[in-house]
Design an enzyme around this catalytic site. Sequence first.
Site, short mmCIF file in Angstrom:
data_model
loop_
_atom_site.label_atom_id
_atom_site.label_comp_id
_atom_site.label_asym_id
_atom_site.label_seq_id
_atom_site.Cartn_x
_atom_site.Cartn_y
_atom_site.Cartn_z
N HIS A 208 0.80 -1.23 0.00
CA HIS A 208 0.00 0.00 0.00
C HIS A 208 0.83 1.28 0.00
O HIS A 208 0.39 2.31 0.54
CB HIS A 208 -0.96 0.02 1.20
CG HIS A 208 -2.13 -0.91 1.04
ND1 HIS A 208 -2.36 -1.96 1.88
CD2 HIS A 208 -3.10 -0.95 0.11
CE1 HIS A 208 -3.45 -2.62 1.48
NE2 HIS A 208 -3.91 -2.03 0.41
N HIS A 308 -5.85 -3.23 -10.74
CA HIS A 308 -6.43 -3.10 -9.41
C HIS A 308 -7.94 -2.97 -9.57
O HIS A 308 -8.42 -2.34 -10.51
CB HIS A 308 -5.87 -1.84 -8.74
CG HIS A 308 -6.42 -1.56 -7.38
ND1 HIS A 308 -7.43 -0.64 -7.17
CD2 HIS A 308 -6.10 -2.07 -6.18
CE1 HIS A 308 -7.69 -0.60 -5.87
NE2 HIS A 308 -6.91 -1.46 -5.24
#
Length: 387
Positions: A208, A308
């Site tokens: 992340h 994603h």
Amino acid sequence: MKITDVQACVIGRPEPHSGGSVWTFVRIYTDEGLVGTGECNSAGPAASGFATKEAILTLKPRLIGQDPMNVGPLYEMLRRSGRYGGTSNAPIIFAITGIENALYDIVGKALGVPVYQLLGGKYRDKIRLYADCHAGEDESPQAYAEKAIEAVEDGYSAVKFDVDHTGVGKLDRFNWTVGAKEMSHIINLVQAVREAIGYEIDLAIDCHGQFDLPSAITFTKAVENLRLLWVEEPVPAENIDALAQVKAATSTVICTGENQYTRFEFLELLQRQACDIIMPDLAKAGGIMEAKRIAEIADAFYVPIAPHNVSSPLGMAAACQVMASVPNFLLLEFHGRDITWWEDLCDGDKPFIENGWMQVPNKPGIGVELNDEVAKSLLWNGDTYFD
Ligand code: MG
């Protein structure tokens, strides 16, 4: 055909570990009765969720009276005319993404063909997915391993886990240095999952964009022997040269892109050799045709695309349409396994997802429609349904 109205609404509900499941939808109406719907990212914490909707309504006057079949020129008009207002950035590029998707839905319906047909045809009939997994409150290696096995038993051939929310979260949240104890913990997590699933299931790990450079290099080198599908965003997205340093330092495959938008930012990532795989979020990056351009630029670098995805079935169907139409597609994220109503939100050929694969819809347009009744029951934070 002329565009007569553009409306937007926000749908979703916070669920444990459901991440971005607060979605913005755009609906474009025409004087011939054809209606197109597109999805995009809501740009912001779930508590607000209306930033992208506001941006869509700001762009609406530019679209009224235009021919919706002219998707390319309309897309460029929106992008270029708003340049000084930040059209390369969130939330405006997200709004343009949703509008562009809705326009392609109209074009497909007008011509009676699925969107992939407008993009040159399809390389594949179904889209391979990977399961985004969360171990929940239990941060033990055993809990991670059990969640991985569950996904494999559901039919998935690839899984992904986050490691930045584990013991690392107990560290200083501003320097993001991973100390020895936490580094050992996250390496143990990755090892436990790999041992549980073996080497014939793909395993990706997401950081992340939270680690500093030395932590990212230490981590990616330490897991080299575990033959990961990728390590995602080992450092924050802003400094491409830092990411390139990580990639140069390790044989672990590096993937990034959910915080990069449009062909220009992906071209830069690739030219600077900052990653091995790109992962644009197709509800953010610019639209269906922009995703095809991004994929084909990557293909020229022999780089795969593995988008994603935290979208509803509608946004995911749009992703399937475009990923069917490019050669270098690798696999697509599925983030909704914990959302009990995920399949109910949309109508189409069901089940949308089976044994870790999603069928590419063959109906005209994007091929999936919101179920009005379910969608109305899930309106976000007092929002109204397309009015
Ligand atoms: Mg990620």
